[in-house]
Design an enzyme around this catalytic site. Structure first.
Site, PDB file in Angstrom:
ATOM      1  N   GLY A 178       0.832  -1.199   0.000  1.00  0.00           N
ATOM      2  CA  GLY A 178       0.000   0.000   0.000  1.00  0.00           C
ATOM      3  C   GLY A 178       0.858   1.237   0.000  1.00  0.00           C
ATOM      4  O   GLY A 178       0.536   2.244   0.641  1.00  0.00           O
ATOM      5  N   ARG A 202      -2.854  -0.462  -5.471  1.00  0.00           N
ATOM      6  CA  ARG A 202      -3.919  -0.634  -6.445  1.00  0.00           C
ATOM      7  C   ARG A 202      -3.457  -0.151  -7.818  1.00  0.00           C
ATOM      8  O   ARG A 202      -2.598   0.747  -7.917  1.00  0.00           O
ATOM      9  CB  ARG A 202      -5.172   0.125  -6.008  1.00  0.00           C
ATOM     10  CG  ARG A 202      -5.746  -0.341  -4.689  1.00  0.00           C
ATOM     11  CD  ARG A 202      -7.056   0.373  -4.364  1.00  0.00           C
ATOM     12  NE  ARG A 202      -6.938   1.809  -4.459  1.00  0.00           N
ATOM     13  CZ  ARG A 202      -6.484   2.592  -3.477  1.00  0.00           C
ATOM     14  NH1 ARG A 202      -6.087   2.064  -2.330  1.00  0.00           N
ATOM     15  NH2 ARG A 202      -6.423   3.906  -3.633  1.00  0.00           N
ATOM     16  N   ASP A 228      -4.254  -6.288  -4.895  1.00  0.00           N
ATOM     17  CA  ASP A 228      -5.141  -6.043  -3.759  1.00  0.00           C
ATOM     18  C   ASP A 228      -4.577  -6.766  -2.551  1.00  0.00           C
ATOM     19  O   ASP A 228      -4.464  -7.992  -2.548  1.00  0.00           O
ATOM     20  CB  ASP A 228      -6.544  -6.567  -4.093  1.00  0.00           C
ATOM     21  CG  ASP A 228      -7.568  -6.276  -3.013  1.00  0.00           C
ATOM     22  OD1 ASP A 228      -7.176  -5.988  -1.865  1.00  0.00           O
ATOM     23  OD2 ASP A 228      -8.776  -6.361  -3.310  1.00  0.00           O
ATOM     24  N   PHE A 229      -4.190  -6.011  -1.511  1.00  0.00           N
ATOM     25  CA  PHE A 229      -3.559  -6.675  -0.364  1.00  0.00           C
ATOM     26  C   PHE A 229      -4.527  -7.537   0.435  1.00  0.00           C
ATOM     27  O   PHE A 229      -4.122  -8.257   1.338  1.00  0.00           O
ATOM     28  CB  PHE A 229      -2.804  -5.694   0.537  1.00  0.00           C
ATOM     29  CG  PHE A 229      -3.549  -4.450   0.978  1.00  0.00           C
ATOM     30  CD1 PHE A 229      -4.865  -4.473   1.408  1.00  0.00           C
ATOM     31  CD2 PHE A 229      -2.891  -3.223   0.978  1.00  0.00           C
ATOM     32  CE1 PHE A 229      -5.515  -3.345   1.835  1.00  0.00           C
ATOM     33  CE2 PHE A 229      -3.525  -2.069   1.403  1.00  0.00           C
ATOM     34  CZ  PHE A 229      -4.842  -2.129   1.832  1.00  0.00           C
ATOM     35  N   LYS A 243       2.894   1.584   5.922  1.00  0.00           N
ATOM     36  CA  LYS A 243       2.745   2.793   6.728  1.00  0.00           C
ATOM     37  C   LYS A 243       1.302   3.274   6.678  1.00  0.00           C
ATOM     38  O   LYS A 243       0.747   3.511   5.614  1.00  0.00           O
ATOM     39  CB  LYS A 243       3.672   3.894   6.203  1.00  0.00           C
ATOM     40  CG  LYS A 243       3.593   5.194   7.002  1.00  0.00           C
ATOM     41  CD  LYS A 243       4.335   6.307   6.318  1.00  0.00           C
ATOM     42  CE  LYS A 243       3.661   6.734   5.035  1.00  0.00           C
ATOM     43  NZ  LYS A 243       2.300   7.297   5.277  1.00  0.00           N
ATOM     44  N   HIS A 247      -4.536   1.129  10.128  1.00  0.00           N
ATOM     45  CA  HIS A 247      -5.493   1.984  10.839  1.00  0.00           C
ATOM     46  C   HIS A 247      -6.729   2.302  10.006  1.00  0.00           C
ATOM     47  O   HIS A 247      -7.703   2.846  10.522  1.00  0.00           O
ATOM     48  CB  HIS A 247      -4.815   3.258  11.350  1.00  0.00           C
ATOM     49  CG  HIS A 247      -4.557   4.302  10.306  1.00  0.00           C
ATOM     50  ND1 HIS A 247      -4.295   5.618  10.625  1.00  0.00           N
ATOM     51  CD2 HIS A 247      -4.515   4.248   8.941  1.00  0.00           C
ATOM     52  CE1 HIS A 247      -4.116   6.318   9.522  1.00  0.00           C
ATOM     53  NE2 HIS A 247      -4.243   5.513   8.492  1.00  0.00           N
TER      54      HIS A 247
END
Length: 338
Positions: A178, A202, A228-229, A243, A247
């Site tokens: 990401g 993405r 796509d993770f 990073k 969250h």
């Protein structure tokens, strides 16, 4: 008990912060700090250069100068100072992009329905935008561009903290999960010349990464991979870093990401998670503010305590090995496979 007048004045100051926020965006979009980079200018000259109304522009700038953003000189003339200089696009630690994103309709309008999030526990974006933020961004390219630029700008300070704190010299290959346009990965590779990297994000994000990687001089050592993770993560690296990714998601989705990390890792790989960590101390204000942001714009996202991270890792076959503080308001959580 505090003097009632003083307490009222403090609440009023906090409440009217929205005026300052909107004013910062307005002058950032007009590039006022850029125009003042070479020296003071009169409001009349600034208004001419930005096609603005001189009186209206003056009223905005004098208000910002009252909170130490810009310095007002005599004869309605202004100059940059340390705070306003951060509004320049090319400042070392530029706030230009994040200022513009905070007041983008996707973010600003959603904050206007914080009440919806408080009542339902759901993101206010549902009430305002009709979907979660990330789905909405795919349909609004200009806001997506602002968001990515803000994340890149925000990442600059975080990247400095990570690179100055963690020793990557023993890592031959690292995957940035990401990783956006690649600023964090690029900063790592700039410092460590024998390390190679994989930038994973993405497709619509990866497509925009090459200019920054080229500017940093690391494009030849970076493989860009779209994906796509939640489905998979490139395998076989010595280290994986992400990073401010976890969250954005609830525990269920975080575990999907972490399980994919575990599956991709070699026996001696390590996972580096850069996040704000919640605690009860006065220094966690940033984490608490960021936690509200995740409440408003993400579906189930939240800032977490060190123990909550450790529990998430454990449920995915990972062990929190150490927590490394940085000079940025976030830490590096280093995890290894059990």
């Amino acid at each position: 008990m505090r003097n009632n007048t003083a307490a009222y004045d403090e609440i009023r100051h906090l409440l009217l912060g929205m005026f300052i926020s909107r004013s910062l965006t307005a002058v950032a979009e007009l590039n006022i700090a850029e125009l003042l980079h070479n020296g003071p200018q009169s409001v009349d000259m600034l208004a001419k250069e930005t096609d603005s109304d001189p009186d209206a522009l003056y009223r905005v700038l004098r208000t910002l100068a009252a909170v130490n953003v810009f310095e007002e000189l005599k004869d309605r003339t202004f100059k940059n100072n340390a705070l306003s200089d951060t509004l320049r696009i090319d400042a070392e630690h530029s706030a230009h992009a994040i200022v513009r994103w905070i007041n983008d309709p996707g973010c600003w309008a959603s904050w206007g329905r914080l009440d919806y999030s408080i009542k339902t526990g759901r993101p206010a974006t549902e009430a305002v935008l009709g979907s979660d933020l990330f789905t909405w961004l795919q349909e609004h390219p200009s806001s997506l561009k602002r968001f990515q630029e803000a994340m890149t700008g925000f990442c600059n300070i975080a990247a400095h903290g990570v690179v100055e704190t963690f020793d990557f010299s023993a890592i031959n290959k690292i995957v940035d999960i990401g990783g956006g346009h690649g600023l964090l990965l690029g900063k790592i590779l700039t410092r460590y010349h024998t390390t190679t990297g994989v930038l994973f994000d993405r497709p619509e994000v990866i497509d925009q990464a090459l200019p920054l990687l080229t500017k940093l001089g690391v494009a030849d050592r970076v493989e860009t991979v779209a994906g796509d993770f939640f489905e998979h993560i490139p395998s076989g690296a010595d280290a994986y870093i992400m990073k401010h990714v976890l969250h954005d998601w609830d525990d269920k989705h975080c575990m999907m990401i972490l399980n994919n990390c575990h599956n991709a890792m070699k026996p001696n790989s390590r996972l580096l998670v850069v996040e704000a960590v919640m605690d009860d101390g006065p220094n966690s204000l940033f984490a608490k503010q960021a936690d509200l942001e995740t409440l408003v714009i993400t579906t189930g996202g939240r800032e977490r305590t060190q123990q909550e991270f450790a529990d998430l890792f454990s449920r995915c076959g990972l062990k929190l090995q150490r927590l490394i503080k940085t000079d940025y308001p976030a830490v590096i959580l280093e995890a290894v496979a059990h």
